[in-house]
Write an enzyme that holds these catalytic residues in place. Structure first.
Site, PDB file in Angstrom:
ATOM      1  N   VAL A   4       0.869  -1.189   0.057  1.00 37.76           N
ATOM      2  CA  VAL A   4       0.059   0.048  -0.054  1.00 37.76           C
ATOM      3  C   VAL A   4       1.094   1.133   0.001  1.00 37.76           C
ATOM      4  CG1 VAL A   4      -1.812   1.222   1.249  1.00 37.76           C
ATOM      5  CG2 VAL A   4      -2.112  -1.193   1.117  1.00 37.76           C
ATOM      6  N   ARG A  27      -9.449 -20.199   1.445  1.00 38.58           N
ATOM      7  CA  ARG A  27      -9.210 -21.229   0.270  1.00 38.58           C
ATOM      8  C   ARG A  27     -10.402 -20.928  -0.436  1.00 38.58           C
ATOM      9  NH1 ARG A  27      -6.162 -23.766   4.303  1.00 38.58           N
ATOM     10  NH2 ARG A  27      -4.015 -23.569   3.589  1.00 38.58           N
ATOM     11  N   GLY A  83      -1.262 -22.663  -3.910  1.00 36.10           N
ATOM     12  CA  GLY A  83      -2.850 -22.781  -4.473  1.00 36.10           C
ATOM     13  C   GLY A  83      -3.143 -21.288  -4.779  1.00 36.10           C
ATOM     14  N   ASP A 136       5.241 -22.555   5.652  1.00 30.51           N
ATOM     15  CA  ASP A 136       6.059 -24.120   5.311  1.00 30.51           C
ATOM     16  C   ASP A 136       7.273 -23.893   4.676  1.00 30.51           C
ATOM     17  OD1 ASP A 136       3.899 -25.166   6.418  1.00 30.51           O
ATOM     18  OD2 ASP A 136       3.114 -26.086   4.876  1.00 30.51           O
ATOM     19  N   GLY A 184       4.012 -28.351   8.686  1.00 22.66           N
ATOM     20  CA  GLY A 184       4.766 -28.782   7.518  1.00 22.66           C
ATOM     21  C   GLY A 184       4.117 -29.676   6.744  1.00 22.66           C
ATOM     22  N   GLY A 195      18.147 -28.191  19.463  1.00 23.46           N
ATOM     23  CA  GLY A 195      18.833 -29.158  20.011  1.00 23.46           C
ATOM     24  C   GLY A 195      18.259 -30.468  20.229  1.00 23.46           C
ATOM     25  N   ALA A 196      17.361 -30.804  19.324  1.00 23.18           N
ATOM     26  CA  ALA A 196      16.585 -31.957  19.376  1.00 23.18           C
ATOM     27  C   ALA A 196      17.653 -33.315  19.085  1.00 23.18           C
ATOM     28  CB  ALA A 196      15.332 -31.965  18.471  1.00 23.18           C
ATOM     29  N   HIS A 222      -1.919 -25.042  15.772  1.00 28.66           N
ATOM     30  CA  HIS A 222      -2.310 -23.960  15.019  1.00 28.66           C
ATOM     31  C   HIS A 222      -1.624 -22.625  15.555  1.00 28.66           C
ATOM     32  CE1 HIS A 222      -5.082 -26.354  12.832  1.00 28.66           C
ATOM     33  NE2 HIS A 222      -5.258 -25.244  11.989  1.00 28.66           N
TER      34      HIS A 222
END
Lengths: 328, 328, 328, 328
Positions: free
Chosen positions: A29, A77, A109, A133, A176, A191-192, A258
């Site tokens: 804008v 959507r 999409g 994602d 994802g 650090g997983a 979410h």
């Protein structure tokens, strides 16, 4: 189209919402206003285009939104836009408002819809990649990805407190649908112990062996990050398959969900969205059409909608390898 | 027991972890040191007491932990402590370390264990109420509750961004196994449309009617907070029962999960934990035993373990009523 | 005034802004709507009352603001309202809009204005205590205090990272013009070495001795919290007086500043603001006037403006003593 | 040096601390362990090297630090290392510990020290760029920059709440001694009205004119971001020069200060630090020496210390121009 012919543009957000969409709207804008264009915002993406929900947006209408999650124009959507009738109705509204060009903020999409529409009708589109994602070819990062990763890491940091306090094994699912970007970045950043993504083969025997070895080495708890779209059924699916054999680690599953879509955008997402919104108007005025904008190697770039839609983007192999080295 | 006789105390965390437990440990250790007591930390609650996992804690050992989630001594639920053999083993370790009194940080189960033990053996216990659920009688708030509510509200704020952007209905489940405190405070604090808790009757017809009325009034999205322990099966159970009839609102379910247990404690939890940890040592030295400490109306208080275990604490009716008025 | 006579009320925020003021506005508007009252919002407090800046507020106008810092009605300090002419002009606007009663959200200055006005003109006022300083008599906590303390603690947590990394001494100034509440709570919550507030005598020799002793004991860094209103000149004044003698600790001064006024309100402030906004309308309809609402010991209460203005509220001695014990 | 000859390495942090230094330490230690190297951590940078403060670091010693601000090895600026005697003492300690190579995490001063030392003594160094200022040539971003920008933006978001509520003008100073990176990114990300950095000429007449025009256009408040190192004297200097003429906007100055150095690192800083720490060990083992690692265009790269020290890195012109367009 010649830049002199563009006087009125429309902008909208479509598909899944992503933090930073408001920052992109603001940049569109204001850059348009700077170039003396009139801007209309369309509510709820293609749905609002079909229904004629347009509103004039001036500079002050986008004040104080750069820090807000979600999208002030809302998003949706649209099934109707997949039909010729839907697109015809949309076209008539664009004509009624005298719109010369559209800027679409969204993902795969959205770009598909924009491509089909602009082939059928003579209204140029510019796309801005907005999806948490990060699975869109043509730009190093998409708007919302950095925020989603920070949100996921913040959640895992908290889960780790309790995993550590109880010496437990946690399977944490992050978003994802077809892409492991969020999972991989979250795993490295938190650090997983392991990360399971669609882009890399998953060997459950290896996973069990890593977890057992970690325990033997004195690691008191483990967190395994799983991408929502993992073909074995996300974190729940993986956990079901192996929790029985790891019962002594008291495995738990948590799905972050979410909340990864929301929240105030990070610095990086505000910068990226500002640059892409600004660039979208500039490339439009430079005569480009039916392309999306991106940032590659720090520079603004454009690429055909087709590339964004059909070409695949996958995380660097190097990062996957590094994640496993650093986890030990 | 006379205060002169107390020279060595043990402290431990037990049951579910809660943010602020570290701040309570710090306060116990430092107040004890100030009073020239020796302190031992026991790892993993009653489990470590049975297994003899004791460590000397001095002032500097609890430096820089006030801001950390989880518990540095780790925690566990102990089945073995429910047996006479387990408690006997625990007693022997306490004797071996010459422990004169114990300070136990935890919830209902912890206090039950402490009560049984101190009736069997001549070692006084003081309890500190630490549980995110806030369901312990005898104190206005328990350690961890304020942090858990802030975490839940932060999550709902983020979910609201996406609910708002998509005009959707969200059922959000927050923790609270038998108690609606977290759910009620989260609902008021996040401006949710409705809240469903075990302590108040749930009428699904009313809920549907509220949601429909809100929509008719122009509310574009709705968030319903559900306590984990809701008898209809949490958020998933509720959503299953009514989502069909509300399909046009595209209902989604999200379970916030274990991240509510972690994270750096809030100001209020650090203050509360500091006060309770400090008070626990002071009341012990004042000669009290087999009581828990609490803060009621801003003042330190004590109450018998029995009251904490058997008496019920429920949210104020006034808050439930107010929540429904403000939601509209 | 009889509750049947009240049909139109005005609400405004005045004085310094505080996080949670929006949540209070929302609660006032919705509770009023529930009771079939019409509500007008006045912009910029008494300034807008004098200038006639009124706007109708309905339920949906206060949607989605509970989580926002600042105040949607803006706020100001008004010199003009201190004159008879100013108040007369304000009165005329209230009459023009047919306002039967006013709800004022603010601190000491706001309540003083309300008191004077309601004595001169026959329009009842209810006050809601909103100020980050928590220095208002009649309520345990004021709106904004909990958020300000959490913001200050979060800042000190960050400063501690760098203080710790460099083994440095930091003097950190937090807000509180005449009051040490923010400083005291921040000091306890951040585990600071010392706290200097107007309510307690400051002995610089003692401070230096504590800092030196801490260093000798192995404490590698120290943070001293100073209330803005400390009579020796805030953190800068204190540091100037003693930094020379503590040069080996490389003392630094940092003033946290205005960011303490902003930010999304915490759970506790949203709850408190919701309860007080709700209560303000209820006590008005119950026939009370020229009082402020508060929460004392968990219960809604009211008190004359005079008490709020003239009576002093000071932090509990017990907390000051505890802070010094836990710091070591 | 041949990779077979490297069996023991030392790692340290030096100069100003930056969030993510711990993540870099973790990556160095774990990548080294993976490659069967022994790692020693040196405390307080060159100071600890001179004093012989070395400690063995194994995999588990760097567990649970990726999320922590500051640096577990602490850091310092070292005057003594500027003398031949200091460096000789440092060399002798490195020899005593049989160290074959060093990895230095820091900024310009650290790299200068490393360069001089490695020219005098035959011990190879690899540098990792860690400084919040992002002013190091050779890498797109330095460790800590993204966190510092997010912290600054978060602070400005809060300040904006109060600026907005009071219709005020704020001059906000962010860190950056010789560099405007933090200021520029903060300004774009927070939607500030103007930004003043050392790299771009400042015209106070233009600034006043922009602020006045904004006000005329209906912008109710303005935030001006000023880099600490601005030659007119930071925010305080600028404000002094023009506040008199803008008195009606009630200008305030706030200096965000040291809190920008601390805090848990962001996702991007954890990723960057992990990649750079990992890469430092890999390039060392590949035979490189006396270079620093960086990420340019998403790829790991190396560059001589000299380039990092002498070449200038400045923000993209495009961003400065865009900032002014979007601000309006």
């Amino acid at each position: 189209m010649n830049r002199q012919d563009i006087r009125r543009i429309a902008v909208f957000t479509s598909g899944g919402d992503a933090p930073g969409m408001n920052a992109a709207l603001r940049a569109v804008v204001r850059t348009a206003a700077w170039n003396k264009l009139h801007v209309y915002g369309i509510e709820r993406g293609f749905e609002g285009m079909i229904d004629g929900h347009f509103q004039r947006l001036e500079r002050r209408d986008v004040a104080n939104i750069i820090q807000r999650g979600g999208t002030m124009l809302r998003t949706a959507r649209s099934m109707r836009f997949m039909s010729t009738e839907g697109r015809q109705a949309a076209y008539e509204h664009l004509k009624a408002y005298d719109i010369d060009a559209c800027i679409a903020i969204g993902g795969n999409g959205t770009f598909t819809g924009a491509k089909i529409f602009s082939e059928e009708f003579n209204i140029p589109f510019i796309g801005i990649p907005g999806t948490i994602d990060n699975d869109l070819y043509g730009t190093d990062y998409t708007i919302g990805f950095d925020t989603a990763v920070n949100t996921a890491i913040d959640a895992v940091d908290k889960i780790r407190d309790t995993a550590d306090s109880h010496n437990r094994l946690f399977f944490v699912e992050v978003m994802g649908r077809n892409s492991g970007y969020i999972a991989l970045y979250t795993a490295i950043g938190s650090g997983a112990s392991s990360v399971l993504i669609p882009e890399a083969e998953t060997n459950l025997e290896d996973l069990k062996s890593v977890l057992r070895k970690n325990k033997a080495r004195g690691k008191l708890f483990s967190v395994v990050i799983v991408a929502e779209g993992h073909p074995m059924g996300g974190a729940t699916g993986i956990a079901e398959k192996i929790q029985h054999e790891l019962a002594s680690m008291e495995p738990k599953v948590t799905v972050i969900g979410h909340l990864q879509r929301g929240g105030s955008p990070t610095a990086a997402d505000r910068l990226l969205a500002s640059r892409l919104g600004h660039a979208a108007v500039e490339v439009l005025l430079a005569g480009q059409e039916n392309v999306a904008v991106g940032i590659v190697n720090g520079q603004v770039t454009t690429y055909p909608f087709d590339d964004a839609i059909t070409k695949e983007k996958v995380p660097q192999e190097e990062l996957i390898r590094m994640a496993s080295i650093l986890a030990i």
